[in-house]
Design a protein around this motif. Structure first.
Motif, mmCIF file in Angstrom:
data_model
loop_
_atom_site.group_PDB
_atom_site.id
_atom_site.type_symbol
_atom_site.label_atom_id
_atom_site.label_comp_id
_atom_site.label_asym_id
_atom_site.label_seq_id
_atom_site.Cartn_x
_atom_site.Cartn_y
_atom_site.Cartn_z
ATOM 1 N N TYR A 454 0.663 -1.207 -0.084
ATOM 2 C CA TYR A 454 -0.087 -0.085 0.154
ATOM 3 C C TYR A 454 0.763 1.307 -0.045
ATOM 4 O O TYR A 454 2.064 1.319 0.552
ATOM 5 C CB TYR A 454 -0.873 -0.061 1.056
ATOM 6 C CG TYR A 454 -0.158 0.233 2.686
ATOM 7 C CD1 TYR A 454 0.096 1.404 3.073
ATOM 8 C CD2 TYR A 454 0.280 -1.063 3.132
ATOM 9 C CE1 TYR A 454 0.790 1.630 4.374
ATOM 10 C CE2 TYR A 454 0.965 -0.679 4.518
ATOM 11 C CZ TYR A 454 1.221 0.157 4.906
ATOM 12 O OH TYR A 454 1.712 0.672 6.093
ATOM 13 N N VAL A 455 0.328 2.398 -0.564
ATOM 14 C CA VAL A 455 0.777 3.790 -0.548
ATOM 15 C C VAL A 455 -0.104 4.478 -0.063
ATOM 16 O O VAL A 455 -1.367 4.675 -0.832
ATOM 17 C CB VAL A 455 1.631 4.145 -1.933
ATOM 18 C CG1 VAL A 455 1.994 5.436 -1.747
ATOM 19 C CG2 VAL A 455 2.486 3.073 -2.330
ATOM 20 N N ALA A 456 -0.047 5.677 0.695
ATOM 21 C CA ALA A 456 -0.858 6.732 1.062
ATOM 22 C C ALA A 456 -0.466 7.939 1.446
ATOM 23 O O ALA A 456 0.648 7.806 1.926
ATOM 24 C CB ALA A 456 -2.093 5.970 2.314
ATOM 25 N N GLY A 457 -1.024 8.891 1.049
ATOM 26 C CA GLY A 457 -0.388 10.047 1.251
ATOM 27 C C GLY A 457 -1.357 11.186 1.289
ATOM 28 O O GLY A 457 -2.556 11.451 0.902
ATOM 29 N N LEU A 458 -0.762 12.313 1.822
ATOM 30 C CA LEU A 458 -1.610 13.795 1.781
ATOM 31 C C LEU A 458 -0.399 14.804 1.359
ATOM 32 O O LEU A 458 0.684 14.470 1.345
ATOM 33 C CB LEU A 458 -1.715 14.237 3.259
ATOM 34 C CG LEU A 458 -2.509 13.381 4.021
ATOM 35 C CD1 LEU A 458 -2.818 13.756 5.675
ATOM 36 C CD2 LEU A 458 -4.048 13.247 3.387
ATOM 37 N N TYR A 459 -0.967 15.791 0.613
ATOM 38 C CA TYR A 459 -0.175 16.689 -0.110
ATOM 39 C C TYR A 459 -0.829 18.098 -0.141
ATOM 40 O O TYR A 459 -2.056 18.342 -0.266
ATOM 41 C CB TYR A 459 -0.035 16.236 -1.650
ATOM 42 C CG TYR A 459 0.738 17.243 -2.367
ATOM 43 C CD1 TYR A 459 2.113 17.356 -2.217
ATOM 44 C CD2 TYR A 459 0.323 17.941 -3.370
ATOM 45 C CE1 TYR A 459 3.090 17.823 -3.164
ATOM 46 C CE2 TYR A 459 1.082 18.702 -4.295
ATOM 47 C CZ TYR A 459 2.334 18.826 -4.088
ATOM 48 O OH TYR A 459 3.207 19.533 -4.886
ATOM 49 N N TYR A 460 0.181 18.871 -0.077
ATOM 50 C CA TYR A 460 -0.267 20.637 -0.027
ATOM 51 C C TYR A 460 0.898 21.191 -0.866
ATOM 52 O O TYR A 460 1.978 20.732 -0.576
ATOM 53 C CB TYR A 460 -0.272 21.019 1.522
ATOM 54 C CG TYR A 460 -0.497 22.633 1.574
ATOM 55 C CD1 TYR A 460 -1.793 23.015 1.288
ATOM 56 C CD2 TYR A 460 0.493 23.329 1.818
ATOM 57 C CE1 TYR A 460 -1.944 24.596 1.306
ATOM 58 C CE2 TYR A 460 0.231 24.694 2.315
ATOM 59 C CZ TYR A 460 -0.677 25.380 1.634
ATOM 60 O OH TYR A 460 -0.743 26.695 1.677
ATOM 61 N N LYS A 517 -3.359 27.408 -4.841
ATOM 62 C CA LYS A 517 -3.217 26.243 -3.492
ATOM 63 C C LYS A 517 -3.777 25.082 -4.170
ATOM 64 O O LYS A 517 -4.799 25.218 -4.740
ATOM 65 C CB LYS A 517 -3.890 26.759 -2.242
ATOM 66 C CG LYS A 517 -3.176 28.000 -1.694
ATOM 67 C CD LYS A 517 -3.981 28.420 -0.479
ATOM 68 C CE LYS A 517 -3.328 29.591 0.441
ATOM 69 N NZ LYS A 517 -4.159 29.894 1.557
ATOM 70 N N SER A 518 -3.031 24.084 -3.612
ATOM 71 C CA SER A 518 -3.383 22.523 -4.051
ATOM 72 C C SER A 518 -3.539 21.689 -2.743
ATOM 73 O O SER A 518 -2.630 21.453 -2.126
ATOM 74 C CB SER A 518 -2.588 22.077 -5.066
ATOM 75 O OG SER A 518 -3.348 20.805 -5.684
ATOM 76 N N TYR A 519 -4.473 20.926 -2.751
ATOM 77 C CA TYR A 519 -4.688 20.079 -1.746
ATOM 78 C C TYR A 519 -5.237 18.473 -2.204
ATOM 79 O O TYR A 519 -5.769 18.510 -2.911
ATOM 80 C CB TYR A 519 -5.839 20.252 -0.545
ATOM 81 C CG TYR A 519 -5.610 21.953 -0.206
ATOM 82 C CD1 TYR A 519 -5.144 22.148 1.215
ATOM 83 C CD2 TYR A 519 -6.401 22.994 -0.805
ATOM 84 C CE1 TYR A 519 -5.226 23.617 1.643
ATOM 85 C CE2 TYR A 519 -6.515 24.402 -0.651
ATOM 86 C CZ TYR A 519 -5.826 24.495 0.668
ATOM 87 O OH TYR A 519 -5.720 25.868 1.205
ATOM 88 N N ALA A 520 -4.699 17.649 -1.529
ATOM 89 C CA ALA A 520 -4.695 16.118 -2.217
ATOM 90 C C ALA A 520 -4.610 15.030 -1.053
ATOM 91 O O ALA A 520 -3.807 15.353 -0.124
ATOM 92 C CB ALA A 520 -3.962 16.162 -3.347
ATOM 93 N N GLY A 521 -5.457 14.231 -1.249
ATOM 94 C CA GLY A 521 -5.187 12.902 -0.445
ATOM 95 C C GLY A 521 -5.336 11.920 -1.249
ATOM 96 O O GLY A 521 -6.119 11.802 -2.392
ATOM 97 N N TYR A 522 -4.391 10.810 -1.241
ATOM 98 C CA TYR A 522 -4.275 9.587 -2.196
ATOM 99 C C TYR A 522 -4.131 8.395 -1.518
ATOM 100 O O TYR A 522 -3.507 8.290 -0.339
ATOM 101 C CB TYR A 522 -3.573 9.978 -3.557
ATOM 102 C CG TYR A 522 -1.956 10.217 -2.631
ATOM 103 C CD1 TYR A 522 -0.975 9.194 -2.962
ATOM 104 C CD2 TYR A 522 -1.434 11.481 -2.584
ATOM 105 C CE1 TYR A 522 0.050 9.037 -2.122
ATOM 106 C CE2 TYR A 522 -0.092 11.548 -1.984
ATOM 107 C CZ TYR A 522 0.775 10.321 -2.001
ATOM 108 O OH TYR A 522 1.926 10.431 -1.782
#
Length: 858
Positions: A454-460, A517-522
């Motif tokens: 698995y890979v999980a992440g949060l990005y800003y 601005k960019s917000y992401a969760g993956y």
């Protein structure tokens, strides 16, 4: 093994296939990625000084086999899935350029990959400028992504950090371990603006042991290059690595005006320092700072022909080929101040056959300056056998100051023989400043639980950009009333209103400012159902926000303008946000140890924005892409041959296309560029192929091919009421390359030969013009005497290299804007002026360059 390869071809017959070229690659474990027992080094040995990577942290290093103990092609490590995996077992179409491959091709910056090192990767300058690069993969190639509110279509990453602007991308490369070219949408793991793929540059980190290398070289055109890399011993738990680089080339087209810079010149230098610490058990933290300086000038723009469409005053019937793109008017009265196309002055050279070594008219030209800087914190922590936590924090910025006077009299405005006053002015000096700062933070969790990876992440991501531009004329003809007798340089600060090139004396075409601005969760999970079957599913949710304003347009100050002036311009600030969910799914099947098949569905999107080149700050929406891909990766002939195939279908919705025109004023001329969303579905279809063969020990042969079909539905143009065709730029229908590498042992030394050839068909260079540039074939070569022992620990490599070995000359950018009549003065008018009809102008590729290098490893 050969039967397996034949089976693969039969399985993929009738489908769009991709073959990605695998140059002789030397891949090493990425110290920031998760560990894998599959990670072993490729068999091709690197030259000792400039290409051997520093040993990685033992806690993060994958096992490396001794090349002398291997037979055939070795395994290649990539980190495209945020973990270390074997390239052949990774169900993504990827090309890897190793440090050795970059050295063999004498690649000093990303623009050196424009010759076709990877057939489906396209690199081009924006206009003629080296300071802003356009990078595309699989037909996702924006024409003008250097506007502050416009995004790229391919993500560029350095050690996991996304670079928000195409400015500064041509800076000198530091101690690169490899460049991974990930093809197809990467929207799940890499995020927005990766519709075509991602270009991931991985540099070498500290080892904690004393070592390093030094390289020095000379070249024609007064060129030289040097690099110094120091790996210092670990002291008090801190390992330090220092990298410095310098690169210089004199102008390849000379400027006759004394004291002024010529064209295709560069002077680059950079410094990077990286420190590695282990604060607690299982944790590795890298902190790096880099600073780059790039002084450069554009490629020279030549007038290739004169009035190629046969424009003449009168009705459309008198010159039926002289019309704006997309029009079908049957009776256009071309009117202007003259009854015929103005003659080309005798001082002007028209040359569409060969690269000019000396410009016909000297003009003011000073170097453009790009300054890049960045700080990165990369922390990895093995908190448990099932999970590794990562944090990637980065502050980066670029400051670009553009001075582009590459056209001279080869682009509008056109001067009449009896001109007077400002009507004698020409030579558009394109001046611009861009300042960008970005901050990004990414948290990742990577691991394996039972049968699941698995890979999980949060990005800003937070970005602030401002820019301005001016395009004054810089030179004037001297007229005796009937003929042009000479040339004079204009005052760089003309008139009280300011119409010169000097800072503070400019008439501003445009100035804008954007906050993004960019917000992401993956997340992505691979279920290893059996040893042979692997099912991957993932998704990414992204929210983008943009606020932007125009400060100036056509010298009108929008900050102080009246409401009536803003209404007349149709101006509205940019204030928009977009939300996207990008899913992906892959089914991979390991048919055998040497045959790996996959089918993949992936999506991606590019954010919307606004065009700062328009007076109304015209907005455009995001574009979205869906991709369907099948592929096969195989080794055969006892691991002496490797063949990778894949085919894809991409459908892109709301394609962002550009409508470009040149508009003249009394003091200069500017590019008016409007970005619109083409309705319907843009079709992109591709076949790519990738072959590496090692028939005998020491000899490696590679071949690669990419077929790319693109079709944008015709767009209805409101001002003309007719449909117009649009094209995807810098995307050849067919592209191919190949290389030969041979290593001959000479006692304790090695004699190494490398040659590569790269071909691409002609392509469009503007979205709305069918006009194409030239097809290209470029060959590069290198010969090196490696492993010359000068002491027990020091070895030297001496090499000679040549780029564009056969000195091929082709136009890589052809602009028909000068050949077309001016746009009608109103939406209902069918009258276009031919006052400024001149001819097509364009830019030839770089000439043959060659040199010698010496490097020592210690």
């Amino acid at each position: 093994m050969l039967n397996a390869a034949s089976l693969r071809v039969r399985l993929l017959a009738g489908a769009a296939l991709t073959l990605a070229i695998a140059s002789p690659v030397l891949a090493y474990a990425d110290p920031v990625a998760a560990k894998s027992p599959d990670a072993v080094a490729a068999t091709t040995p690197a030259d000792p000084a400039p290409v051997d990577p520093a040993p990685v942290d033992p806690a993060a290093a994958a096992p490396v086999a001794d090349p002398a103990d291997q037979t055939g092609l070795g395994e290649i490590v990539v980190t495209a899935t945020k973990r270390e995996t074997n390239l052949q077992k990774t169900p993504i179409a990827i090309n890897v350029l190793s440090s050795q491959a970059l050295t063999d091709r004498h690649v000093q910056s990303l623009y050196d990959l424009a010759d076709g090192a990877v057939p489906s990767l396209r690199v081009a300058t924006f206009e003629a400028r080296q300071s802003a690069l356009t990078i595309g993969i699989r037909g996702i190639v924006p024409l003008d992504a250097n506007q502050p509110a416009r995004e790229q279509g391919v993500g560029i990453y350095i050690d996991g950090v996304y670079l928000g602007r195409q400015h500064g991308l041509n800076a000198a490369l530091f101690d690169v371990d490899r460049i991974e070219v990930l093809k197809g949408p990467q929207g799940t793991l890499f995020g927005r603006n990766t519709e075509g793929g991602a270009l991931s540059i991985v540099t070498k980190g500290p080892s904690g042991k004393w070592g390093g290398s030094a390289t020095a070289g000379i070249a024609n055109y007064g060129g030289y290059n040097g690099a110094l890399r120091l790996d210092l011993p670990e002291v008090y738990g801190v390992s330090l690595k220092l990298d410095g680089v310098v690169q210089y080339q004199g102008a390849t087209t000379k400027n006759p005006l004394a004291g002024q810079t010529g064209w295709n010149y560069f002077d680059r230098r950079g410094f990077k320092a990286t420190a590695r610490v282990h604060p607690v058990s299982g944790m590795t933290a890298d902190f790096s700072y880099d600073n780059g300086y790039d002084s450069n000038s554009p490629f020279y723009s030549q007038l290739l022909n004169v009035n190629p469409n046969g424009c003449a005053a009168g009705t459309q019937a008198a010159s039926p080929n002289c019309k704006l793109p997309g029009t079908n008017f049957t009776n256009i009265g071309f009117t202007g101040t003259q009854t015929a196309i103005r003659p080309v002055p005798s001082q002007v050279v028209v040359n569409g056959r060969s690269r000019m070594k000396v410009a016909d008219i000297g003009v003011p030209q000073q170097p453009s300056i790009d300054k890049t800087h960045g700080f990165t914190s990369n922390i990895r922590w093995d908190v448990a056998p099932e999970v590794e936590l990562r944090s990637i924090t980065a502050w980066r910025g670029v400051n670009a100051t553009q001075w582009d006077n590459s056209g001279g009299y080869h682009r509008v405005p056109v001067v009449a023989p009896n001109c007077t006053g400002s009507a004698c002015n020409f030579s558009r000096y394109s001046l611009a400043d861009l300042h960008q700062n970005q901050f990004s933070q990414e948290f990742q969790a990577v691991g394996t639980v039972g049968q699941f990876d698995y890979v999980a992440g949060l990005y800003y991501f937070n970005e602030h950009i401002s820019d301005d531009a001016a395009t004054p004329n810089s030179v004037a003809f001297v007229s005796n009333g009937t003929a042009l007798t000479g040339v004079t340089v204009l005052d760089p600060c003309i008139g009280s209103g300011g119409f010169g090139s000097q800072v503070g004396c400019r008439s501003i075409d445009r100035a804008s400012e954007v906050f993004s601005k960019s917000y992401a969760g993956y997340g992505q999970v691979t279920w290893n159902a059996t040893d042979a079957i692997h099912l991957t599913a993932g998704g990414r949710y992204t929210r983008d926000e943009k606020q932007g304003v125009l400060h100036f347009s056509r010298n009108l100050n929008y900050d102080t303008a009246t409401a009536a002036q803003l209404t007349a311009a149709g101006y509205k600030p940019l204030d928009a946000s977009w939300n996207r969910f990008n899913p992906m799914a892959t089914l991979a099947y390991d048919a055998s140890d040497s045959l790996h098949l996959y089918a993949k569905y992936a999506t991606g999107y590019r954010a919307g924005g606004a065009s700062s080149r328009t007076a109304n700050y015209q907005t455009f929406n995001p574009e979205d892409v869906k991709s369907y891909e099948i592929g096969a990766k195989t080794d055969f002939w006892d691991h002496r041959a490797r063949l990778n195939l894949a085919g894809y279908i991409m459908d892109r919705k709301n394609s962002q296309v550009d409508i470009s025109s040149i508009q003249t004023t009394a003091t200069g001329s500017f590019n008016n560029l409007v970005t619109i969303n083409a309705p319907g579905i843009t079709k992109i279809r591709g076949i790519e192929a990738d072959l590496t063969v090692q028939p005998v020990t020491g000899l490696t042969l590679t071949a690669g091919y990419a077929y790319t079909y693109t079709k944008i539905p015709p767009v209805l143009i409101a001002s003309t009421g007719v449909y117009q065709n649009f094209y995807i730029v810098f995307t050849p229908r067919n592209a191919a390359n190949g290389s030969i590498d041979y290593t001959m042992p000479l006692g304790d030394m090695d004699l190494k030969f490398h040659i590569d050839g790269n071909y691409s068909q002609a392509t469009q260079t503007f979205d709305q013009f069918a006009t194409k540039n030239d097809p290209a074939f470029i060959a590069n070569a290198r010969i090196a005497l490696a492993n010359i022992a000068v002491s027990d620990t020091n070895k030297v490599t001496i090499s000679a290299w040549v780029r564009n070995m056969f000195d091929k000359q082709y136009v890589f950018r052809r602009d028909p804007s000068n050949s077309l009549p001016a746009a009608p003065t109103s939406g209902t008018s069918t009258t276009g002026s031919i006052n400024n009809i001149l001819g097509d102008y364009g830019n030839f590729n770089a000439p043959r360059t060659y040199g010698m290098e010496a490097s020592v490893k210690f």
